[in-house]
Design an enzyme around this catalytic site. Structure first.
Site, PDB file in Angstrom:
ATOM      1  N   GLY A  43       1.121   6.929  -8.291  1.00 33.76           N
ATOM      2  CA  GLY A  43       2.148   5.926  -8.546  1.00 33.76           C
ATOM      3  C   GLY A  43       1.532   4.722  -9.238  1.00 33.76           C
ATOM      4  CD  GLN A  48      -0.514  -0.706  -9.172  1.00 33.62           C
ATOM      5  OE1 GLN A  48       0.432   0.065  -9.131  1.00 33.62           O
ATOM      6  NE2 GLN A  48      -1.704  -0.397  -8.691  1.00 33.62           N
ATOM      7  CB  CYS A  90      -4.039   0.300  -4.301  1.00 32.20           C
ATOM      8  SG  CYS A  90      -3.046  -0.641  -5.479  1.00 32.20           S
ATOM      9  CG  LEU A  91      -4.032   3.930  -9.473  1.00 34.75           C
ATOM     10  CD1 LEU A  91      -3.202   4.351 -10.682  1.00 34.75           C
ATOM     11  CD2 LEU A  91      -5.251   4.832  -9.333  1.00 34.75           C
ATOM     12  CG  HIS A 132       1.502   1.749  -2.339  1.00 34.20           C
ATOM     13  ND1 HIS A 132       0.319   1.691  -1.626  1.00 34.20           N
ATOM     14  CD2 HIS A 132       1.200   1.299  -3.585  1.00 34.20           C
ATOM     15  CE1 HIS A 132      -0.639   1.213  -2.418  1.00 34.20           C
ATOM     16  NE2 HIS A 132      -0.139   0.979  -3.613  1.00 34.20           N
ATOM     17  CD  GLU A 133       3.169   2.549  -6.741  1.00 33.33           C
ATOM     18  OE1 GLU A 133       3.041   1.497  -7.403  1.00 33.33           O
ATOM     19  OE2 GLU A 133       2.186   3.229  -6.372  1.00 33.33           O
ATOM     20  CG  HIS A 136       2.071  -2.548  -6.253  1.00 33.06           C
ATOM     21  ND1 HIS A 136       0.971  -3.372  -6.130  1.00 33.06           N
ATOM     22  CD2 HIS A 136       1.616  -1.283  -6.070  1.00 33.06           C
ATOM     23  CE1 HIS A 136      -0.100  -2.634  -5.879  1.00 33.06           C
ATOM     24  NE2 HIS A 136       0.256  -1.360  -5.833  1.00 33.06           N
TER      25      HIS A 136
END
Ligand code: ZN
Length: 196
Positions: A43, A48, A90-91, A132-133, A136
């Site tokens: 994701g 991000q 997380c990226l 999670h997204e 963000h």
């Protein structure tokens, strides 16, 4: 376009509602998928990649050749039921993982990239990724959802990210906060303002 890392200010920024879906936005989404697959993620939220837009992408297979590519625009979550603790990564925090409590099932309403409406009840990995997204988009990292004791174990890792960020910003590799916020405002003007 590149994936920004903790503690870049855009990661704590509350994204704005998207008012128009056009070819530029579709191009942004295509670039986001490329970055997500290159980083082997499942994701990626617009924050991000330093964009203040309420949009994220998902492919739970983390592979361009498999699974389903999902795009969620202006997502709204409701009816969270149950709870489940699992490790998340997380990226924007490569190689850092920690336990996060999430609803086991969740309902999502959103728009797709063609302006179509999405209304779905989710469970499993997809439910977790969507939570999670969506966080963000509200400027919330999974760290903010961890209990203080678990967070303490990540202290050294996080300090490294913070030192690295400060040094890159002081060295001019990353723009000043002032310039970052000015760019966010310009993106909002482009995609998030009402026009007659
Ligand atoms: Zn993340």
């Amino acid at each position: 376009m590149e994936i920004i890392t903790h503690p870049h200010p855009t990661l704590s920024y509350k994204s704005k509602t998207i008012q128009r879906i056009n070819s530029e936005l579709r191009d942004i989404v295509a670039q986001m998928f490329e970055l997500m697959y290159a980083a082997k993620g499942v994701g990626l939220a617009a924050n991000q990649v330093d964009l203040p837009l309420r949009l994220f992408i998902v492919n739970t297979s983390a592979n361009a050749a498999e699974g389903e590519e999902l795009v969620f625009i202006n997502p709204v979550l409701s009816k969270g039921k149950g709870s489940e603790i699992e490790d998340e990564g997380c990226l924007s925090l490569p190689s850092v993982y920690g336990p996060v409590n999430r609803s086991r099932t969740i309902h999502v309403e959103a728009f797709g990239l063609q302006g179509n409406t999405i209304s779905a009840d989710l469970d499993g990995l997809l439910a977790r990724v969507v939570q999670h997204e969506t966080d963000h988009l509200d400027g919330i990292m999974f760290l903010d959802r961890m209990n203080p004791l678990s967070l303490k174990t990540l202290e050294t890792d996080l300090q490294e990210f913070e030192l690295e960020f400060t040094s890159r910003q002081q060295g001019g590799i990353i723009a000043s906060d002032e310039v970052i916020y000015a760019k966010l405002a310009a993106w909002e003007d482009k995609f998030c303002t009402h026009r007659v």
